[in-house]
Design a protein around this motif. Sequence first.
Motif, short mmCIF file in Angstrom:
data_model
loop_
_atom_site.label_atom_id
_atom_site.label_comp_id
_atom_site.label_asym_id
_atom_site.label_seq_id
_atom_site.Cartn_x
_atom_site.Cartn_y
_atom_site.Cartn_z
N GLU A 46 -4.36 -2.02 -19.53
CA GLU A 46 -4.53 -1.88 -20.98
C GLU A 46 -5.81 -2.56 -21.45
N VAL A 47 -6.88 -2.26 -20.70
CA VAL A 47 -8.22 -2.74 -21.00
C VAL A 47 -9.15 -1.53 -21.00
N ALA A 48 -9.97 -1.42 -22.04
CA ALA A 48 -10.91 -0.30 -22.14
C ALA A 48 -12.31 -0.74 -21.75
N VAL A 49 -12.88 -0.06 -20.75
CA VAL A 49 -14.27 -0.25 -20.33
C VAL A 49 -14.92 1.13 -20.30
N VAL A 50 -16.24 1.18 -20.30
CA VAL A 50 -16.95 2.46 -20.28
C VAL A 50 -17.46 2.70 -18.87
N PRO A 51 -17.14 3.85 -18.27
CA PRO A 51 -17.56 4.12 -16.89
C PRO A 51 -19.06 4.39 -16.79
N GLY A 52 -19.61 4.11 -15.61
CA GLY A 52 -21.04 4.28 -15.39
C GLY A 52 -21.53 5.69 -15.57
N GLU A 53 -20.66 6.69 -15.41
CA GLU A 53 -21.08 8.08 -15.59
C GLU A 53 -21.66 8.34 -16.98
N ALA A 54 -21.30 7.49 -17.96
CA ALA A 54 -21.84 7.64 -19.31
C ALA A 54 -23.31 7.25 -19.40
N PHE A 55 -23.77 6.46 -18.42
CA PHE A 55 -25.11 5.88 -18.50
C PHE A 55 -26.00 6.24 -17.31
N GLY A 56 -25.49 7.06 -16.40
CA GLY A 56 -26.23 7.39 -15.19
C GLY A 56 -25.27 7.57 -14.03
N PRO A 57 -25.61 7.06 -12.86
CA PRO A 57 -24.76 7.25 -11.69
C PRO A 57 -23.41 6.55 -11.80
N SER A 58 -22.44 7.06 -11.05
CA SER A 58 -21.13 6.44 -10.94
C SER A 58 -21.26 5.13 -10.16
N GLY A 59 -20.20 4.31 -10.24
CA GLY A 59 -20.17 3.08 -9.47
C GLY A 59 -20.33 1.83 -10.29
N TYR A 60 -20.35 1.98 -11.62
CA TYR A 60 -20.57 0.85 -12.51
C TYR A 60 -19.63 0.99 -13.72
N VAL A 61 -19.42 -0.11 -14.43
CA VAL A 61 -18.73 -0.05 -15.71
C VAL A 61 -19.46 -0.97 -16.68
N ARG A 62 -19.40 -0.61 -17.97
CA ARG A 62 -20.00 -1.47 -18.99
C ARG A 62 -18.90 -2.14 -19.78
N LEU A 63 -19.06 -3.45 -19.98
CA LEU A 63 -18.17 -4.22 -20.85
C LEU A 63 -19.03 -4.91 -21.90
N SER A 64 -18.68 -4.70 -23.15
CA SER A 64 -19.32 -5.42 -24.24
C SER A 64 -18.59 -6.75 -24.44
N TYR A 65 -19.35 -7.83 -24.57
CA TYR A 65 -18.70 -9.11 -24.87
C TYR A 65 -18.86 -9.48 -26.34
N ALA A 66 -19.03 -8.45 -27.19
CA ALA A 66 -19.08 -8.67 -28.63
C ALA A 66 -17.68 -8.57 -29.23
N LEU A 67 -16.78 -9.37 -28.68
CA LEU A 67 -15.43 -9.46 -29.21
C LEU A 67 -14.98 -10.91 -29.13
N GLY A 68 -13.87 -11.23 -29.75
CA GLY A 68 -13.44 -12.63 -29.84
C GLY A 68 -13.24 -13.30 -28.50
N ASP A 69 -13.44 -14.62 -28.47
CA ASP A 69 -13.35 -15.38 -27.22
C ASP A 69 -11.99 -15.23 -26.55
N ASP A 70 -10.91 -15.32 -27.32
CA ASP A 70 -9.57 -15.25 -26.74
C ASP A 70 -9.30 -13.87 -26.15
N ALA A 71 -9.65 -12.82 -26.90
CA ALA A 71 -9.43 -11.46 -26.41
C ALA A 71 -10.27 -11.18 -25.17
N LEU A 72 -11.50 -11.70 -25.17
CA LEU A 72 -12.38 -11.51 -24.01
C LEU A 72 -11.77 -12.12 -22.75
N LEU A 73 -11.31 -13.35 -22.86
CA LEU A 73 -10.75 -14.03 -21.69
C LEU A 73 -9.47 -13.34 -21.23
N GLU A 74 -8.61 -12.97 -22.15
CA GLU A 74 -7.37 -12.29 -21.79
C GLU A 74 -7.67 -10.95 -21.11
#
Length: 408
Positions: free
Chosen positions: A370-398
């Motif tokens: 139940e965690v949403a990340v963006v797959p690398g296919e959105a930005f180029g080759p597969s094999g990567y994921v993007r995570l934004s850390y522009a969210l609250g500290d507690d939610a980020l750690l959890e």
Amino acid sequence: MDTSSPQAPAAPLPRISRRIAAIAESATLKVDSKAKALQAAGRPVISFAAGEPDFPTPPNIVEAASAAVLDPRNHRYTAAAGLPELREAIAEKTRRDSGLTVPASQVIVTNGGKQAVYEAFAAIVDDGDEVLMPAPYWTTYPEVVRLAGGIPVEVFAGADQDYRVTVEQLEAARTPRTKVLLFVSPSNPTGSVYTPDETRAIGEWALEHGIWVVADEIYQNLVYDGARAISIVEAVPALADTTILVNGVAKTYAMTGWRLGWMVAPADVTKAASNLQSHLSSNVSNISQRAAIAALTGPQDTVEEMRLAFDRRRTTIVRELSKIDGLVCPTPEGAFYVYPDVTGLLNREWGGVTPTTSLELADLILEQAEVAVVPGEAFGPSGYVRLSYALGDDALLEGVQRLQRLFA
């Protein structure tokens, strides 16, 4: 009597234009929308998908907008290219942060940074022109290039290069049809920042070959560890006549919803883009423009507080992600993203599922952690994921701890 053969009915013309039908949906917005839909359905999804600060817009900016609403001057059309006071403020910011002195007449205020990107490529790209696009790249860039009739040419740099392309890679991709280089530092999606020497070398290469540069500087004030995202026109001043800078207030000032960006360009490009904007959208909301004036000319202490919070979260997310065996997470020096290499997690069974691509891995993560990340296919080759850390500290750690448990 008509004895001619009856004509076959004409094939119906397509309902949607081919150019528009070919546009891919924004992958980052798609993932974020799916996460929000699951949240609305009651699932405790933590989303790392959207590149949007979680802070409110600073109070002085909101107060300026509130006052602007009551001023009848702002209830009418204004110049399509922007309010004179805002264009002056942007010209001053460009001098201060990008090392380029331009008159306000070479500034166009746009409806967010996306419109600035669109108008930049629309103004200089013709059918068949090639645009060198260092990858990983923001999902909108190739779509905008194609809308202008251009051909995006991917130049990929992986985690082993900290996602920074070299002059040698760019030269290998150059052809007689190459007209534009896209240059983004700090990068979305990787957070990588080119060093001054790297920026200078790339700028000198573009100048030598007469290649235009579109430089997206939207994250230039969000840098860490003493890094500085030097503008390519500061590194190579002679590029000023063939460079378009795009920027905005969305990221630095937590103003994503205000839709206020700009482009700074040579005079002939500014005139062409201004003509386009006069038909496309006319002026940006005057309320947002007044707010942007307050953002650029007012106190910057709140901005620094947000930057320090991002820096703290950056340290946390890199440290915690690096505890996952099979995941490699370079430390970004800018923006608010991490872009880990997840190839070590592929082709392994997790909870009864064996993902073979980062797209499949992102689906697995959403369903099982139940965690949403963006797959690398959105930005180029597969094999990567993007995570934004522009969210609250507690939610980020959890959220990251959920990933640790999933991939334990």
